[in-house]
Motif scaffolding. Sequence first.
Motif, PDB file in Angstrom:
ATOM      1  N   ARG A 134       2.715   1.694  -3.339  1.00  0.00           N
ATOM      2  CA  ARG A 134       1.875   2.217  -4.422  1.00  0.00           C
ATOM      3  C   ARG A 134       1.613   3.698  -4.252  1.00  0.00           C
ATOM      4  O   ARG A 134       1.582   4.454  -5.232  1.00  0.00           O
ATOM      5  N   GLU A 135       1.422   4.116  -2.996  1.00  0.00           N
ATOM      6  CA  GLU A 135       1.217   5.545  -2.753  1.00  0.00           C
ATOM      7  C   GLU A 135       2.461   6.347  -3.123  1.00  0.00           C
ATOM      8  O   GLU A 135       2.359   7.416  -3.737  1.00  0.00           O
ATOM      9  N   LYS A 143       0.839  -1.211   0.000  1.00  0.00           N
ATOM     10  CA  LYS A 143       0.000   0.000   0.000  1.00  0.00           C
ATOM     11  C   LYS A 143       0.869   1.255   0.000  1.00  0.00           C
ATOM     12  O   LYS A 143       0.659   2.177  -0.811  1.00  0.00           O
ATOM     13  N   GLU A 144       1.833   1.304   0.901  1.00  0.00           N
ATOM     14  CA  GLU A 144       2.714   2.470   0.980  1.00  0.00           C
ATOM     15  C   GLU A 144       3.576   2.613  -0.267  1.00  0.00           C
ATOM     16  O   GLU A 144       3.846   3.732  -0.733  1.00  0.00           O
ATOM     17  N   LYS A 171       2.721   9.210  -6.136  1.00  0.00           N
ATOM     18  CA  LYS A 171       3.259  10.559  -5.952  1.00  0.00           C
ATOM     19  C   LYS A 171       4.401  10.835  -6.916  1.00  0.00           C
ATOM     20  O   LYS A 171       4.540  11.944  -7.442  1.00  0.00           O
TER      21      LYS A 171
END
Length: 441
Positions: free
Chosen positions: A106-107, A103-104, A111
């Motif tokens: 992909r974030e 999840k982190e 960005k």
Amino acid sequence: MPREQTQSLFDEPDDDADALDVVDPNAPLADRMRPRSLDEFVGQEHVIGPGKMLRRLVEGSGRIPSMILWGPPGTGKTTLARLLSHRDRTRFAPLSAVLSGVKELREAIAKARDARRHFLHTLLFIDEIHRFNKGQQDALLPAVEDGTVTLLGATTENPSFEVNAALLSRCKTVILHPLDESQIVALLRRAIDDADRGLAALHPDVPDAELGRLARFSGGDVRVALSALESAVLSIAPGNDGKRRVDESTIVEALGRSRFAYDKGGEDHYNLASALIKSLRNSDANAALYWLARLIEGGADPVFIARRLCILASEDVGLADPNAMVQAHAAAEITRLIGLPEALYPLSQATLYLARAPKSNLVKRAYQAAAKDAAETANVPVPLHLRNAVTPLMASAGYGKGYRYVHDDPAARQAMTCLPDGLTGRSYVDPEELGGSTQDA
């Protein structure tokens, strides 16, 4: 060239490489003293010395490739990554593989794609990248491959084993080495003398001999040395003259067992075990005891050590001294019975016995030769005379026919072959190495 001081949607506190210039007075000394430029960086001359690749990249020459920074703790991996990001139109996005997941990731990649549209390039720094599993590492591949991010992965573990081959092939591996004693002493002295980020305001008085002790016992890890120095200085009350005098006992207490710390499941654990076995094989008792102590003091499982000694007793001593197996087995059993710290004595005794014992790998060579023939003749039937005739049918089929019982028929030793057809006469053991004829053994 330093990057432009422009504020954008993408400049978040954690992303800002200029954080190197900001001193948090509450941060640990090791973090406060983190080098802010190559001029402050100590060590790793093989990769950041004059004309070397990383120096050229830090100074702004050329495109930064994705890299895996591999080295022990406290060798400058994170600092180098931050220095590389200190460039025009570059943002630094740090993640910890211990705290982050897909999840982190992909974030962070999303960005980076947005930043790319504004002509900002992202250096994605992943600390302890070996902690990511295969799926998490695979999630990085598309962004690394299409240039959305430049990956800077830091690891203390061998990338050959801990980083996916597909990801590793897209990165340059940069190996960092532990700092030597003089380099660590220089950094400790810098911390003592620095009034802004270091300890100068506390007026520490640390003799050169104790700085050398810190450097020696830190294992090349600057973070360990600086943390121990800070603990030692803070634990001493100022004297009448305001100085905090640090002596040997304070340094030893501050270091504790950190000087022996290592990952018991990591590569270094097996490197130490390999060093022990190779020293024993070479009959070097002093080196063997040293590596044994490194393992024990580092917290290795004593039963693991005992198993290795048992293997060596047969593989490398063997029939040259059959008592070696007795010694190793006894040490293993006693170790299981009493545990550490007392088990260090039987382990040391077995180590010394094995080191001075004569060496022979006859058993290993003989078995390997036999195993090779066994693999090549796996379908060859057992000769009938060596089979047991368990039933009348088997007896009628010739099982056991021609077998000669050697206790009643001594001549059978020479007259009866026990190898299958095609291997008759094959010798895996030199009779002289056994101390006599194999037929008489």
